[in-house]
Design an enzyme around this catalytic site. Structure first.
Site, PDB file in Angstrom:
ATOM      1  N   HIS A  88     -26.824  30.526   3.566  1.00 18.84           N
ATOM      2  CA  HIS A  88     -25.960  30.755   4.722  1.00 18.84           C
ATOM      3  C   HIS A  88     -25.176  32.043   4.472  1.00 18.84           C
ATOM      4  CE1 HIS A  88     -26.249  26.187   5.356  1.00 18.84           C
ATOM      5  NE2 HIS A  88     -27.008  26.795   6.248  1.00 18.84           N
ATOM      6  N   GLU A 140     -21.720  22.409  -2.939  1.00 25.67           N
ATOM      7  CA  GLU A 140     -20.721  22.850  -1.958  1.00 25.67           C
ATOM      8  C   GLU A 140     -19.436  23.120  -2.741  1.00 25.67           C
ATOM      9  OE1 GLU A 140     -21.405  23.382   1.152  1.00 25.67           O
ATOM     10  OE2 GLU A 140     -23.216  22.220   1.565  1.00 25.67           O
ATOM     11  N   GLU A 164     -21.312  32.452   3.428  1.00 23.31           N
ATOM     12  CA  GLU A 164     -20.800  31.741   2.252  1.00 23.31           C
ATOM     13  C   GLU A 164     -20.856  32.681   1.050  1.00 23.31           C
ATOM     14  OE1 GLU A 164     -22.347  27.612   4.292  1.00 23.31           O
ATOM     15  OE2 GLU A 164     -23.070  28.087   2.280  1.00 23.31           O
TER      16      GLU A 164
HETATM   17 ZN   LIG Z   1     -24.196  26.455   3.332  1.00 20.14          ZN
END
Ligand SMILES: [Zn+2]
Length: 321
Positions: A53, A209, A56
């Site tokens: 992504h 994450e 990020e």
């Molecule tokens: Zn992500």
């Protein structure tokens, strides 16, 4: 060696795609895909990916710093290593993606869609993996580094793909030592990069994450210090400093899918990840279908009512302990 991140952001690869830096050999395969080989033979193959992504950025800063240390000879390397900057075009624009969410396109999904920047990149990223994991006897790990869109009761956590064979407890322990406070186990296949490497190559794979998504330069890297330290130790073949508590384990019991325009999510817009709801709570509704908490308690992850029709608007979890 040329600066990997800067050249990747500029959309370039060097004219001479291989070279040596101290005790390492490097091979620049494609834009944003760099392999490092230690001189001494090893039976371990590690993939570290980031910026699947494009907004990020904190993991990119961590990986860039580790890469510099490896190339400068300040950090030893005990694995064959593949470093991947997932979506360089989106990263250069600080966007999650350009046309489609790249992390929904793996394992047979990109082939079903009209060609776009992300379908082309998903094909490249799958090819890079099959090329890298060529030896069945090697131990394979894949760490895909992300940051979450919203705040969370567990600041850092891991999401693991559905898998038929048991997880290596050493891998799960390392994830805890890397500062993850929770591990979420999927029960159904998905289009993520870690699902692809786990399913196709039996890699120990986790989507990490690591805090909240912020633009380059605005990241509070102290929040990520423990993970960066554990990654450095892992690369060198050393033990990471042990975590004081084991991560809380959850499994996904239900996916909330936005099947139609009339989908309503009752979880508030600003609810943190891992917010708990008691039995009987109505979480969402779609054309008369009601999603209600079945067990004593459920936890919600990635609630997002704004997704396109057909996509995931949230995950419902139960605790495993
Ligand atoms: Zn992500």
């Amino acid at each position: 060696m040329h600066h990997f991140l800067a050249m990747t952001l500029a959309g370039e690869i060097p004219r001479r795609p291989t070279g040596e830096a101290g005790a390492l050999r490097w091979i620049w395969h494609e834009q944003g895909i760099l392999e490092l080989q230690p001189r001494q033979p090893t039976r371990r193959a590690l993939v570290i990916s980031c910026a699947i992504h494009g907004n990020e950025t904190a993991p990119v800063e961590i990986v860039d710093a580790l890469l510099q240390q490896l190339l400068d000879g300040k950090l030893a390397l005990s694995w064959r290593l593949l470093v991947i900057i997932g979506n360089p075009q989106a990263l250069a624009r600080n966007q999650r993606y350009l046309q489609r969410d790249l992390n929904r396109l793996f394992s047979g999904r990109w082939q079903q869609l009209p060609a776009s920047d992300e379908t082309v990149r998903a094909a490249q990223l799958e090819r890079a993996i099959s090329h890298f994991y060529h030896d069945d006897d090697e131990e394979r790990w894949h760490l895909d580094l992300h940051t979450a869109i919203r705040g969370s009761h567990h600041l850092r956590f891991g999401v693991l793909p559905a898998r038929h064979t048991p997880w290596d407890e050493l891998f799960l322990r390392w994830l805890g030592d890397a500062g993850l406070e929770a591990l979420v186990f999927h029960q159904a296949p998905g289009g993520t990069y870690t699902h692809y490497t786990s399913e196709q190559f039996a890699a120990q794979a986790c989507t990490l994450e690591l805090g909240k998504a912020l633009p380059f330069g605005e990241n509070d890297l102290r929040q990520f210090a423990r993970t960066a330290l554990a990654l450095a130790a892992l690369l060198a073949g050393d033990a990471a400093p042990e975590a004081t508590a084991a991560p809380t384990r959850y499994r996904v019991v239900q996916q909330l899918t936005r099947h139609s325009e009339s989908f309503v999510l009752y979880v508030p817009q600003d609810a943190l990840n891992f917010t708990a709801y008691p039995k009987g709570t109505l979480l969402a509704e779609d054309r008369g279908e009601r999603y209600v908490v079945q067990g004593e308690q459920a936890w919600i992850l990635f609630p997002n009512p704004a997704v396109a029709v057909g996509l995931r608007a949230g995950l419902v979890l139960e605790r495993l302990d």
